[in-house]
Enzyme design. Structure first.
Site, PDB file in Angstrom:
ATOM      1  N   LEU A 231       7.631  24.755  -7.232  1.00 26.57           N
ATOM      2  CA  LEU A 231       7.817  26.071  -6.638  1.00 26.57           C
ATOM      3  C   LEU A 231       8.314  25.974  -5.198  1.00 26.57           C
ATOM      4  CD1 LEU A 231       7.478  29.135  -6.993  1.00 26.57           C
ATOM      5  CD2 LEU A 231       5.130  28.878  -6.152  1.00 26.57           C
ATOM      6  N   ASP A 232       9.449  26.613  -4.925  1.00 30.53           N
ATOM      7  CA  ASP A 232      10.032  26.722  -3.580  1.00 30.53           C
ATOM      8  C   ASP A 232      10.347  25.376  -2.950  1.00 30.53           C
ATOM      9  OD1 ASP A 232       9.963  29.509  -3.629  1.00 30.53           O
ATOM     10  OD2 ASP A 232       7.911  29.571  -2.874  1.00 30.53           O
TER      11      ASP A 232
END
Length: 288
Positions: A231-232
């Site tokens: 994530l990210d």
């Protein structure tokens, strides 16, 4: 007018790559318009982007592509040959915050972003009228808070159907606030771009600009990156910052942050559709 192409290539770095590629183009009646290359001493990889025109009427598109495929095989290269005049097909995904969507649509309508946008997907109904004003089909694919894994996968199956139906080249997460499954992330490797504020890993969760305001931040930034299962943390494409000060309110910080997010995402999308971005492990090479 001669047909124009953009060639991209990456392979293990060694002597003679530029000579081989430029020689191939010359032998096939092509004239180089601009060229950029980069050898990474850390990854030991070589990257190249060439914009060229095919000026020999005796050389067909099929012959050119077949020859380039053979060249890539000889070089052990990952290469692609793109029609410079073709507009990549982009699917935009959004939730309830619309500044990035609005900016991309304006650039698209103004001709500043050379793409086709056959569909917009959202888990909320907030922007169906905005999509309609641009004559773009809006697909409402709701996902309730705390939805089960099976419900999430069913929703993603509908997204995949849209990707296939519309022959999508790029997915843009324009503040789409749902985490994509690992399977979908893998399927979209290198062709899905996300945008977020650059406070991470600090100020996670809700109202990040309010959290940053309480800490008295002096810089606000945004990051556009490829989507991965981490994530990210996908390969970064573009970042930018704006200076802020103690006199600014949360609302002012948020407005500045949204402006930066819009500009950074638009740059990343433009560079993608111009075939300027090449993956280099966990990083990117972005040719100007």
């Amino acid at each position: 007018m001669y047909p124009e192409y953009i060639l991209t290539l990456s392979c293990l770095d060694h002597r003679g790559i530029v000579l081989r590629v430029s020689g191939f183009l010359a032998e096939h009646g092509c004239n180089i318009i601009d060229s950029a290359q980069f050898g990474d001493p850390e990854s030991k990889l070589f990257f190249m982007r060439i914009h060229f025109a095919l000026e020999d009427d005796a050389i067909s598109d099929e012959l050119l592509r077949a020859g380039f495929g053979s060249l890539c095989g000889d070089l052990g290269a990952d290469g692609a040959l793109h029609d410079a005049g073709a507009k990549p097909r982009v699917l935009i995904m959004v939730s309830k915050i619309g500044h990035c969507l609005n900016d991309l649509l304006f650039r698209y309508r103004s001709g500043l972003l050379p793409v086709e946008i056959p569909a917009i997907v959202s888990n909320h109904m907030d922007f169906y009228q905005l999509a309609a004003s641009y004559n773009i089909p809006f697909h409402h694919l709701p996902l309730e808070a705390g939805a089960s894994e099976s419900a999430k996968l069913a929703q993603e199956a509908r997204i995949i159907d849209l990707l296939d139906t519309h022959r999508i080249d790029l997915v843009v997460l324009a503040r789409y606030m749902q985490i994509l499954s690992p399977g979908l992330c893998d399927a979209l490797k290198g062709r899905a771009i996300n945008i977020h504020h650059s406070f991470l890993p600090s100020f996670k969760g809700a109202r990040p600009y309010a959290q940053a305001h309480r800490r008295g931040v002096k810089l606000i930034g945004a990051t556009a990156h490829f989507v991965t299962g981490d994530l990210d943390e996908g390969p970064i494409i573009e970042q930018d910052v704006e200076r802020v000060d103690h006199a600014m309110s949360v609302e002012q910080l948020t407005a500045i942050g949204r402006d930066v997010e819009s500009v950074v995402l638009a740059r990343a999308v433009k560079w993608f559709v111009e075939h300027r971005i090449l993956l280099n492990g966990d990083k990117t090479v972005v040719f100007s």
